[in-house]
Design an enzyme around this catalytic site. Structure first.
Site, mmCIF file in Angstrom:
data_model
loop_
_atom_site.group_PDB
_atom_site.id
_atom_site.type_symbol
_atom_site.label_atom_id
_atom_site.label_comp_id
_atom_site.label_asym_id
_atom_site.label_seq_id
_atom_site.Cartn_x
_atom_site.Cartn_y
_atom_site.Cartn_z
ATOM 1 N N THR A 174 20.939 12.065 1.887
ATOM 2 C CA THR A 174 21.149 12.566 0.523
ATOM 3 C C THR A 174 22.037 11.602 -0.256
ATOM 4 O OG1 THR A 174 20.892 14.836 1.219
ATOM 5 C CG2 THR A 174 22.363 14.486 -0.651
ATOM 6 N N VAL A 203 16.029 25.496 0.583
ATOM 7 C CA VAL A 203 16.881 24.774 -0.360
ATOM 8 C C VAL A 203 18.266 24.654 0.261
ATOM 9 C CG1 VAL A 203 17.939 24.804 -2.660
ATOM 10 C CG2 VAL A 203 15.574 25.573 -2.365
ATOM 11 N N GLY A 204 18.853 23.479 0.203
ATOM 12 C CA GLY A 204 20.200 23.262 0.754
ATOM 13 C C GLY A 204 21.273 23.409 -0.311
HETATM 14 N N1 ASP Z 1 22.930 18.603 2.240
HETATM 15 C C1 ASP Z 1 21.527 18.295 2.251
HETATM 16 C C2 ASP Z 1 20.744 19.559 2.503
HETATM 17 O O1 ASP Z 1 21.199 20.393 3.256
HETATM 18 C C3 ASP Z 1 21.124 17.295 3.283
HETATM 19 C C4 ASP Z 1 21.993 16.061 3.360
HETATM 20 O O2 ASP Z 1 23.054 15.994 2.771
HETATM 21 O O3 ASP Z 1 21.566 15.125 4.010
HETATM 22 O O4 ASP Z 1 19.675 19.694 1.986
#
Ligand code: ASP
Length: 304
Positions: A174, A203-204
């Protein structure tokens, strides 16, 4: 009136940028890519720096930095996003301006080439969060570039998805940016393809304000890592509340990551305060990240 004596008018803190490109294990892939990752982060900081020096505002620069990172296939945002379990790409992004807490995010978009530009569009309107096809459609109607979902899929993410089926290790990457401009105003932006192998529809934390992204008059935050834990910890809002209560940014940032850990997650975050402080925190082995502050040169790190 002629002012005599007294303290000089307080100067706003120096313009600054922090960026990240995802927290996770220090895998062979990242080790091999380290020189290229370092070069890209350096380049993004240099371009952001030029924009800030020319007077661009914090929101514009945070969004531009994230857009450049989305365009790089090495990272899990835009082209090169992690794949869902069914092999498709679903992306989310968020942008927030500290001065008035204007906020815009998209989740589960499939075709807008730069999801952070779709988030910017939402920020300029009445809603805060738009999902799926209507968000893609609105972006297209406003002239943002779109492409078929297949065009976001890279060979390396297909391999990562196949490996994940054996190893169950989540892929990260990300991207995010926080900026402070020369008026001392703050902004945050985050963009992601989520977690490799996630079920479609998941969804994160990245597009959720107060979880993965936040900016107010005191602080700007962008998080990365196991999103469910960042949501359950209220990570970004927790930092904002503690800074507002007078705690140091550094202590507030480590406390937020400890709280993420307490609900079983790991990751990292970047944060800038209006008072001039910064934090680059991680509880994983690696988080490609960079910092620039007026008067200095861009600095980039990959592992701990
Ligand atoms: N935080 C992001 C999610 O959970 C993933 C990431 O940071 O790599 O979608």
């Amino acid at each position: 009136l002629i002012a005599t004596g007294g303290a000089a008018a307080p100067q706003p803190p120096l313009p600054a940028i922090l960026i990240h490109a995802g927290a996770g294990p220090f895998r062979d892939r990242l080790r091999a890519d380290q020189p290229q990752v370092t070069r890209v982060l350096h380049d993004v900081l240099t371009r952001g720096r030029t924009a800030l020096e020319q007077g661009a505002d914090a929101l514009a620069v945070a969004i531009r930095c994230v857009e450049l990172l989305e365009d790089c296939e090495l990272f899990n945002a835009g082209v090169g996003s992690a794949l869902c379990a069914d092999g498709t790409v679903e992306m989310s992004a968020a942008a927030m301006r500290g001065s008035d807490r204007a906020a815009g995010a998209v989740a589960g978009v499939h075709t807008v080439r730069n999801p952070i530009r779709a988030a910017e569009l939402v920020l300029g309107g009445q809603q805060v969060l738009m999902i799926g096809e209507p968000a893609d459609r609105r972006a297209a109607e406003h002239g943002l570039a779109t492409q078929p979902n297949d065009a976001f899929i890279t060979k390396r993410e297909q391999v990562a998805l196949a490996l994940r089926a054996q190893s169950d290790a989540a892929a990260h990457g990300t991207v995010g940016a926080v900026c402070r401009d020369r008026r001392g105003e703050l902004a945050a932006a985050t963009s992601t393809g989520g977690i490799s192998g996630q079920p479609p529809g998941r969804v994160g934390d990245s597009p959720l304000f107060g979880a993965g992204t936040w900016a107010d008059a005191n602080v700007a935050v962008s998080c990365t890592g196991e999103g469910e834990a960042f949501i359950r910890a209220g990570a970004a809002a927790r930092i904002a509340a503690q800074v507002a209560a007078g705690r140091s940014l550094q202590t507030s940032a480590s406390d937020a990551l400890a709280e993420v850990g307490a609900v079983g997650g790991r990751g990292g975050l970047i944060a800038l305060s209006a008072a001039g402080a910064y934090a680059l925190e991680l509880s994983t082995e690696a988080m490609p990240r960079g910092r620039w502050q007026a008067g200095g040169e861009p600095q980039v790190w990959v592992a701990r």
